[in-house]
Design an enzyme around this catalytic site. Structure first.
Site, PDB file in Angstrom:
ATOM      1  N   LEU A   1       0.861  -1.177   0.000  1.00 19.77           N
ATOM      2  CA  LEU A   1       0.000   0.000   0.000  1.00 19.77           C
ATOM      3  C   LEU A   1       0.897   1.227   0.000  1.00 19.77           C
ATOM      4  CD1 LEU A   1      -2.682  -0.877   2.735  1.00 19.77           C
ATOM      5  CD2 LEU A   1      -2.925  -1.086   0.252  1.00 19.77           C
ATOM      6  N   ASP A   2       0.443   2.302  -0.626  1.00 18.19           N
ATOM      7  CA  ASP A   2       1.183   3.557  -0.542  1.00 18.19           C
ATOM      8  C   ASP A   2       1.400   3.923   0.918  1.00 18.19           C
ATOM      9  OD1 ASP A   2       1.197   3.810  -3.277  1.00 18.19           O
ATOM     10  OD2 ASP A   2      -0.375   5.336  -3.353  1.00 18.19           O
ATOM     11  N   MET A   3       2.495   4.611   1.195  1.00 15.54           N
ATOM     12  CA  MET A   3       2.801   4.998   2.564  1.00 15.54           C
ATOM     13  C   MET A   3       1.634   5.742   3.211  1.00 15.54           C
ATOM     14  SD  MET A   3       5.752   7.565   3.978  1.00 15.54           S
ATOM     15  CE  MET A   3       4.807   8.975   3.366  1.00 15.54           C
TER      16      MET A   3
ATOM     17  N   THR B   1      -1.537   5.555   2.521  1.00 14.40           N
ATOM     18  CA  THR B   1      -2.776   4.780   2.565  1.00 14.40           C
ATOM     19  C   THR B   1      -2.794   3.891   3.797  1.00 14.40           C
ATOM     20  OG1 THR B   1      -2.829   4.748   0.144  1.00 14.40           O
ATOM     21  CG2 THR B   1      -4.206   3.149   1.284  1.00 14.40           C
TER      22      THR B   1
END
Length: 251
Positions: A64-66, A68
């Site tokens: 996951l994106d940081m 998110t």
């Protein structure tokens, strides 16, 4: 454009372990913590690094994106890693996200089919960006549905079919509704409307690598950032796209 990036990950008790068996872990990742270590020394703190202090071996399955938050799965055995990665590659994993966006989508539900590609770097030291690119982009597809709205924002449910970098963030921005708190694709005013990126991986379904049992996990987002106190009731509403809907498409 936002200021230079400073990594300030949240402390304990993150990540929260929600499920564990002999093959895998399902955890809740907080916003602000990397999924796996970065290249620089100051970017080593991550979900993977923290879990590796307790579990060995440990295998990263997806990211996951940081910024998110939400559900992630890790494998605890090599065979489980191969099986889970194959499910992701074959689109057998159902993923559902919730996002609070700027403005209210004119069409309450739909399918975004816009290819994505890396965008040119505007300056050194800035985070990577992606953009819609009809000529050279890779296929990127997202279902969305409007769940709730107030005067100037909306809560949308998102079901990505593909898994491109920043796919949900770019797709929503392409509709004219960037995610609140998005420091890359939102306007300064939209960035300041929330203390963090309001994107949360809220549901995850996949097959247990050994037994084949279909596992389904739900992780509600943080309230009241994402919406009203009544938000959990939306999960049982017919407004929601079913996480097991067969909505896979071919490239």
């Amino acid at each position: 454009m936002s200021d230079a990036f400073v990594y300030q990950p949240p402390g304990a008790p993150w990540p929260k372990i929600l499920f564990q068996d002999k093959d895998l872990l399902v955890v809740e990742k907080p916003s602000g913590l990397l999924s796996n270590p970065g290249r620089a020394d100051h970017l080593q703190d991550s979900v993977q690094q923290r879990l590796a202090q307790q579990f060995d071996p440990l295998y990263l399955i997806h990211r996951l994106d940081m910024a998110t938050s939400g559900l992630m799965v890790f494998a605890l055995r090599k065979k489980a890693e191969a099986a889970l990665k194959q499910q992701f590659a074959s689109r057998l994993v159902a993923k559902t996200y919730l996002a609070r966006v700027a403005g209210i989508p004119r069409v309450p539900d739909g399918f975004i089919d816009l290819p994505l590609a890396a965008a040119p770097q505007l300056a050194t030291g800035l985070p990577p960006r992606h953009q819609v690119c009809l000529e050279h982009g890779k296929a990127a597809q997202t279902f969305y549905r409007l769940l709730w709205q107030d005067r100037c924002s909306a809560l949308v449910q998102l079901k990505p079919i593909t898994g491109r970098s920043h796919q949900l963030r770019v797709h929503l921005a392409s509709l004219g509704h960037p995610i609140l708190g998005d420091t890359i694709y939102a306007t300064p005013e939209q960035q300041q409307a929330a203390p963090r990126l309001l994107l949360h991986a809220t549901e995850l379904s996949f097959n247990q690598p050994y037994s084949g049992e279909r596992l389904h996990f739900v992780c509600p987002p943080q309230l009241p950032l994402f919406g009203p106190a009544e938000l959990p009731a939306l999960f049982s509403s017919e407004q929601m796209l079913c996480p097991t809907d067969d909505i896979r498409t071919s490239d």
